[in-house]
Scaffold this active site. Structure first.
Site, PDB file in Angstrom:
ATOM      1  N   LYS A  77      69.870 -14.696 -10.429  1.00 43.86           N
ATOM      2  CA  LYS A  77      69.753 -13.647 -11.456  1.00 43.86           C
ATOM      3  C   LYS A  77      70.071 -12.280 -10.868  1.00 43.86           C
ATOM      4  O   LYS A  77      69.662 -11.974  -9.738  1.00 43.86           O
ATOM      5  CB  LYS A  77      68.323 -13.631 -12.022  1.00 43.86           C
ATOM      6  N   HIS A  80      68.600 -10.543 -15.186  1.00 43.03           N
ATOM      7  CA  HIS A  80      67.182 -10.900 -15.003  1.00 43.03           C
ATOM      8  C   HIS A  80      66.283 -10.318 -16.106  1.00 43.03           C
ATOM      9  O   HIS A  80      65.429 -11.017 -16.664  1.00 43.03           O
ATOM     10  CB  HIS A  80      66.714 -10.431 -13.621  1.00 43.03           C
ATOM     11  N   ASP A 105      66.004 -22.772  -9.273  1.00 40.89           N
ATOM     12  CA  ASP A 105      66.069 -21.467  -9.928  1.00 40.89           C
ATOM     13  C   ASP A 105      65.594 -20.380  -8.981  1.00 40.89           C
ATOM     14  O   ASP A 105      64.418 -20.309  -8.631  1.00 40.89           O
ATOM     15  CB  ASP A 105      65.171 -21.472 -11.178  1.00 40.89           C
ATOM     16  N   TYR A 163      64.016 -12.300  -5.691  1.00 48.67           N
ATOM     17  CA  TYR A 163      63.014 -13.110  -4.983  1.00 48.67           C
ATOM     18  C   TYR A 163      63.190 -13.022  -3.469  1.00 48.67           C
ATOM     19  O   TYR A 163      62.356 -13.534  -2.708  1.00 48.67           O
ATOM     20  CB  TYR A 163      63.073 -14.590  -5.401  1.00 48.67           C
TER      21      TYR A 163
END
Ligand code: NDP
Length: 280
Positions: free
Chosen positions: A82, A113, A53, A58
């Site tokens: 996301k 997200h 994930d 990120y």
């Protein structure tokens, strides 16, 4: 170990569109060094994880892509990413960038997200995710941090329900109401911060006796509770020993009484921002 009774890290859940998602995955939030990310992914594959994930936000999709190529095979891994909030009005480019960074030509699951209601863009973004889904470049689409009103709004606009809602869920914040609502609408629940995202100490006093009784750690008790409550869950660790520990939950069971004791720990308190008021 693992057996039919206790389940296995290979267990999947069938989403509403028929896609099978591995129940347990590796989270990589806040993993921003290549070395740490590769260590985690390598350990995950060695321990049978089939699901990773990540997210545009990120800033590690490229490292995830490289690590998958180095230690596994694309077709064996279920990859979730996301849509970043600031890119809600640029969905197609964001998605193309995600695929390019991951070094793949399809994604298994793409999520919005956060609804980020103050932007007023999530309904339009969902319409565009639906179009992407129709191209076949993403096997399933869903949402994250959405409450029932947000989901109703995107359904009203498109007639298409998300197949997954990924939300904060751990013993201190159990999401019972949202879980029941999503179950009625055939939306699978996925737990982020399944181990409280670094606040495990808060649960040690309550759960250490049960962990001792089962010969397990508190983290393993919590992940087993996630598994037995039928959630998808994605614990993050950059330490191989913990990646292995988190996967070693398929040789014991929690009784109904144990599950009730965990249910009683619900404090109804988020550790993450409230999606309704989050200002990012
Ligand atoms: P987790 O609940 O997975 O907890 C991770 C923390 O627990 C880290 O500090 C880790 O430390 C530690 N830890 C992991 N395993 C153990 C263990 N066995 N014993 C003791 N400590 C342990 O938090 P996350 O916030 O990372 O959530 C998991 C994933 O969910 C994320 O990585 C991300 O993929 C996703 N997520 C999604 C969000 C969303 O908005 N959709 C928001 C937040 C997360 P260490 O690494 O040092 O071992």
């Amino acid at each position: 170990m693992g057996s039919k009774t206790y389940g296995s890290i290979r267990d999947t859940l069938r989403l509403a569109n028929g896609v099978e998602i591995p129940r347990m995955g590796l989270g990589v939030f806040q993993v921003d060094s290549k070395e740490e990310l590769e260590t985690a992914v390598k350990a995950a594959f060695e321990n049978g994880y089939l699901h990773i994930d990540t997210a545009e936000g990120y800033n590690n999709e490229d490292m995830v892509g490289t690590a998958i190529k180095k230690f596994g095979r694309r077709e064996d891994v279920f990859i979730t990413s996301k849509l970043d909030n600031p890119l809600q009005d640029d969905v197609e480019k964001a998605f193309d960038d995600t695929l390019r960074k991951l070094g793949t030509d399809y994604l298994d699951l793409f999520l919005i997200h956060w609804p980020s209601p103050w932007r007023g863009l999530y309904v339009k973004a969902w319409e565009r995710l639906v179009k992407l889904y129709e191209t076949g470049r993403v096997r399933a689409i869903g949402v994250s941090n959405f409450n029932s009103e947000h989901i109703e709004a995107i359904y009203d606009a498109t007639g298409i329900m998300p197949v997954v809602n990924q939300v904060e869920r751990h013993p201190l914040f159990q999401q019972g109401k949202l879980m029941d609502w999503c179950a009625q609408h055939n939306i699978a629940m996925e737990a982020y911060a399944p181990l409280t995202s670094g606040s495990l100490d808060k649960l040690i006093p309550a759960l250490q006796p049960l962990a001792d009784q089962k010969g397990k750690t508190v983290a393993q008790i919590i992940l087993r509770w996630q598994f037995q409550s039928n959630w998808i869950f994605i614990p993050k660790s950059i330490h191989p020993a913990r990646v292995a520990e988190n996967a070693d939950i398929f040789d014991f069971e929690l009784t109904d009484e144990d599950m009730k004791a965990l249910a009683a720990l619900d404090a109804g308190k988020r550790l993450f921002p409230d999606p309704l008021t989050a200002n990012f």
